[in-house]
Write a protein that holds these residues in place. Structure first.
Motif, PDB file in Angstrom:
ATOM      1  N   TYR A  94       1.910 -11.560 -18.038  1.00  0.00           N
ATOM      2  CA  TYR A  94       1.590 -10.404 -18.889  1.00  0.00           C
ATOM      3  C   TYR A  94       0.820  -9.337 -18.110  1.00  0.00           C
ATOM      4  O   TYR A  94       1.061  -8.138 -18.271  1.00  0.00           O
ATOM      5  N   LEU A  95      -0.123  -9.764 -17.271  1.00  0.00           N
ATOM      6  CA  LEU A  95      -0.918  -8.810 -16.499  1.00  0.00           C
ATOM      7  C   LEU A  95      -0.038  -8.010 -15.536  1.00  0.00           C
ATOM      8  O   LEU A  95      -0.186  -6.798 -15.416  1.00  0.00           O
ATOM      9  N   LYS A  96       0.872  -8.696 -14.854  1.00  0.00           N
ATOM     10  CA  LYS A  96       1.760  -7.988 -13.924  1.00  0.00           C
ATOM     11  C   LYS A  96       2.688  -7.034 -14.670  1.00  0.00           C
ATOM     12  O   LYS A  96       2.964  -5.944 -14.196  1.00  0.00           O
ATOM     13  N   GLN A  97       3.152  -7.452 -15.864  1.00  0.00           N
ATOM     14  CA  GLN A  97       3.998  -6.573 -16.680  1.00  0.00           C
ATOM     15  C   GLN A  97       3.210  -5.332 -17.106  1.00  0.00           C
ATOM     16  O   GLN A  97       3.720  -4.212 -17.031  1.00  0.00           O
ATOM     17  N   ALA A  98       1.976  -5.538 -17.566  1.00  0.00           N
ATOM     18  CA  ALA A  98       1.145  -4.424 -18.030  1.00  0.00           C
ATOM     19  C   ALA A  98       0.806  -3.472 -16.879  1.00  0.00           C
ATOM     20  O   ALA A  98       0.754  -2.258 -17.066  1.00  0.00           O
ATOM     21  N   ALA A  99       0.591  -4.029 -15.696  1.00  0.00           N
ATOM     22  CA  ALA A  99       0.245  -3.215 -14.525  1.00  0.00           C
ATOM     23  C   ALA A  99       1.481  -2.578 -13.888  1.00  0.00           C
ATOM     24  O   ALA A  99       1.354  -1.685 -13.053  1.00  0.00           O
ATOM     25  N   GLY A 100       2.667  -3.062 -14.260  1.00  0.00           N
ATOM     26  CA  GLY A 100       3.897  -2.512 -13.693  1.00  0.00           C
ATOM     27  C   GLY A 100       4.138  -2.954 -12.265  1.00  0.00           C
ATOM     28  O   GLY A 100       4.703  -2.214 -11.457  1.00  0.00           O
ATOM     29  N   ILE A 101       3.695  -4.159 -11.933  1.00  0.00           N
ATOM     30  CA  ILE A 101       3.861  -4.673 -10.568  1.00  0.00           C
ATOM     31  C   ILE A 101       4.645  -5.983 -10.599  1.00  0.00           C
ATOM     32  O   ILE A 101       4.734  -6.631 -11.636  1.00  0.00           O
ATOM     33  N   THR A 102       5.213  -6.346  -9.458  1.00  0.00           N
ATOM     34  CA  THR A 102       5.951  -7.605  -9.373  1.00  0.00           C
ATOM     35  C   THR A 102       5.176  -8.648  -8.582  1.00  0.00           C
ATOM     36  O   THR A 102       5.491  -9.832  -8.654  1.00  0.00           O
ATOM     37  N   SER A 113      -3.976  -4.544  -6.475  1.00  0.00           N
ATOM     38  CA  SER A 113      -2.517  -4.592  -6.611  1.00  0.00           C
ATOM     39  C   SER A 113      -2.029  -3.763  -7.797  1.00  0.00           C
ATOM     40  O   SER A 113      -0.880  -3.365  -7.850  1.00  0.00           O
ATOM     41  N   GLY A 114      -2.926  -3.518  -8.765  1.00  0.00           N
ATOM     42  CA  GLY A 114      -2.546  -2.744  -9.941  1.00  0.00           C
ATOM     43  C   GLY A 114      -3.747  -2.517 -10.826  1.00  0.00           C
ATOM     44  O   GLY A 114      -4.859  -2.970 -10.528  1.00  0.00           O
ATOM     45  N   CYS A 153      -6.000 -11.780  -9.355  1.00  0.00           N
ATOM     46  CA  CYS A 153      -4.695 -11.233  -8.936  1.00  0.00           C
ATOM     47  C   CYS A 153      -4.855  -9.888  -8.225  1.00  0.00           C
ATOM     48  O   CYS A 153      -3.867  -9.289  -7.812  1.00  0.00           O
ATOM     49  N   GLY A 154      -6.097  -9.399  -8.143  1.00  0.00           N
ATOM     50  CA  GLY A 154      -6.331  -8.094  -7.536  1.00  0.00           C
ATOM     51  C   GLY A 154      -6.032  -6.950  -8.480  1.00  0.00           C
ATOM     52  O   GLY A 154      -5.846  -5.809  -8.054  1.00  0.00           O
ATOM     53  N   ILE A 155      -5.972  -7.238  -9.776  1.00  0.00           N
ATOM     54  CA  ILE A 155      -5.696  -6.202 -10.776  1.00  0.00           C
ATOM     55  C   ILE A 155      -7.026  -5.693 -11.316  1.00  0.00           C
ATOM     56  O   ILE A 155      -7.850  -6.458 -11.790  1.00  0.00           O
ATOM     57  N   GLU A 156      -7.217  -4.389 -11.215  1.00  0.00           N
ATOM     58  CA  GLU A 156      -8.463  -3.762 -11.651  1.00  0.00           C
ATOM     59  C   GLU A 156      -8.386  -3.463 -13.149  1.00  0.00           C
ATOM     60  O   GLU A 156      -7.369  -2.967 -13.643  1.00  0.00           O
ATOM     61  N   VAL A 157      -9.464  -3.748 -13.872  1.00  0.00           N
ATOM     62  CA  VAL A 157      -9.537  -3.466 -15.303  1.00  0.00           C
ATOM     63  C   VAL A 157     -10.334  -2.177 -15.478  1.00  0.00           C
ATOM     64  O   VAL A 157     -11.476  -2.084 -15.044  1.00  0.00           O
ATOM     65  N   VAL A 158      -9.701  -1.174 -16.108  1.00  0.00           N
ATOM     66  CA  VAL A 158     -10.325   0.139 -16.293  1.00  0.00           C
ATOM     67  C   VAL A 158     -10.341   0.508 -17.772  1.00  0.00           C
ATOM     68  O   VAL A 158      -9.610  -0.079 -18.573  1.00  0.00           O
ATOM     69  N   ARG A 173       1.303   1.768  -3.266  1.00  0.00           N
ATOM     70  CA  ARG A 173       1.250   0.293  -3.261  1.00  0.00           C
ATOM     71  C   ARG A 173       2.562  -0.304  -2.754  1.00  0.00           C
ATOM     72  O   ARG A 173       2.548  -1.312  -2.052  1.00  0.00           O
ATOM     73  N   LYS A 174       3.692   0.332  -3.091  1.00  0.00           N
ATOM     74  CA  LYS A 174       5.002  -0.159  -2.627  1.00  0.00           C
ATOM     75  C   LYS A 174       5.051  -0.207  -1.108  1.00  0.00           C
ATOM     76  O   LYS A 174       5.576  -1.156  -0.521  1.00  0.00           O
ATOM     77  N   VAL A 175       4.487   0.806  -0.464  1.00  0.00           N
ATOM     78  CA  VAL A 175       4.462   0.869   1.007  1.00  0.00           C
ATOM     79  C   VAL A 175       3.633  -0.294   1.554  1.00  0.00           C
ATOM     80  O   VAL A 175       4.038  -0.972   2.507  1.00  0.00           O
ATOM     81  N   VAL A 176       2.472  -0.541   0.943  1.00  0.00           N
ATOM     82  CA  VAL A 176       1.591  -1.632   1.377  1.00  0.00           C
ATOM     83  C   VAL A 176       2.299  -2.977   1.215  1.00  0.00           C
ATOM     84  O   VAL A 176       2.249  -3.823   2.110  1.00  0.00           O
ATOM     85  N   VAL A 177       2.964  -3.180   0.067  1.00  0.00           N
ATOM     86  CA  VAL A 177       3.663  -4.447  -0.208  1.00  0.00           C
ATOM     87  C   VAL A 177       4.783  -4.664   0.814  1.00  0.00           C
ATOM     88  O   VAL A 177       4.949  -5.775   1.328  1.00  0.00           O
TER      89      VAL A 177
END
Length: 196
Positions: A94-102, A113-114, A153-158, A173-177
């Motif tokens: 759910y966190l990755k979906q909400a952050a829009g990351i894979t 990461s997001g 997961c490296g996901i920041e909560v704002v 982030r895509k470039v970093v990944v």
């Protein structure tokens, strides 16, 4: 003598009440249970009819988007029947979906990461609070647990998220990944060369 015999009889009755079950904990993608490895062998070892289990699981998850990982708990009874409990997808999903990351961060704490908002956390907590292990916890406790998972997961909560800024962040982030994937591939190839 009769006292000891009656005590033994009581103990025997107590022992008969104990449920001798085998437990299986695994993640199965929704609608994709198949008889092949890794699921088939796990079920076969416990004497479960693999085809019947797969059919049952796929029928029970037919209304869920195919491929979503579902944590499952299977209790196998002595007569080879089973009880299947299907939990909600993992909080990381759910966190990755909400952050829009894979992909989560390779080095949490050192990289982001997001990003997700507190509203995302609250919505995920409401969903996860339905899982049997979390039903006794308050919504606040579940939300705090999810914030902890987000940090791991490296996901920041704002509090708020600007869509334009976040879109730019995701492009960077895509470039970093891609760079991280390349480095991992190079390390893997170097390891294979040393092995030869």
């Amino acid at each position: 003598m009769s006292k000891a015999a009656s005590r033994l009889k009581a103990l025997k009755k107590g022992a008969e009440k104990i449920a001798h079950t085998s437990r299986l904990r695994t993640d199965i993608p929704a609608g994709m249970a198949a008889a092949g490895p890794p699921l088939g062998p796990m079920l076969g070892q416990r004497g479960i009819n693999i085809a019947a289990f797969c059919k049952d699981f796929n029928a029970r998850t037919a209304d869920i988007k195919e491929g979503i990982p579902l944590p499952c708990r299977v209790s196998v009874n002595a007569d080879r029947s089973y009880e299947l409990v299907i939990h909600k997808p993992p909080a990381t999903y759910y966190l990755k979906q909400a952050a829009g990351i894979t992909r989560a961060a390779m080095e949490p704490g050192r990289e982001t990461s997001g990003k997700v908002t507190l509203k995302h956390i609250y919505e995920i907590a409401k969903i996860k609070a339905e899982d049997p292990p979390l039903q006794l916890q308050s919504l606040q406790q579940v939300a705090q647990m999810i914030i902890g998972i987000a940090h791991s997961c490296g996901i920041e909560v704002v509090k708020e998220l600007d869509p334009k800024e976040y879109g730019e962040f995701l492009e960077e982030r895509k470039v970093v990944v891609e760079k991280q994937k390349q480095e991992l591939l190079e390390k893997k190839e170097a390891k294979l060369l040393r092995a030869v």
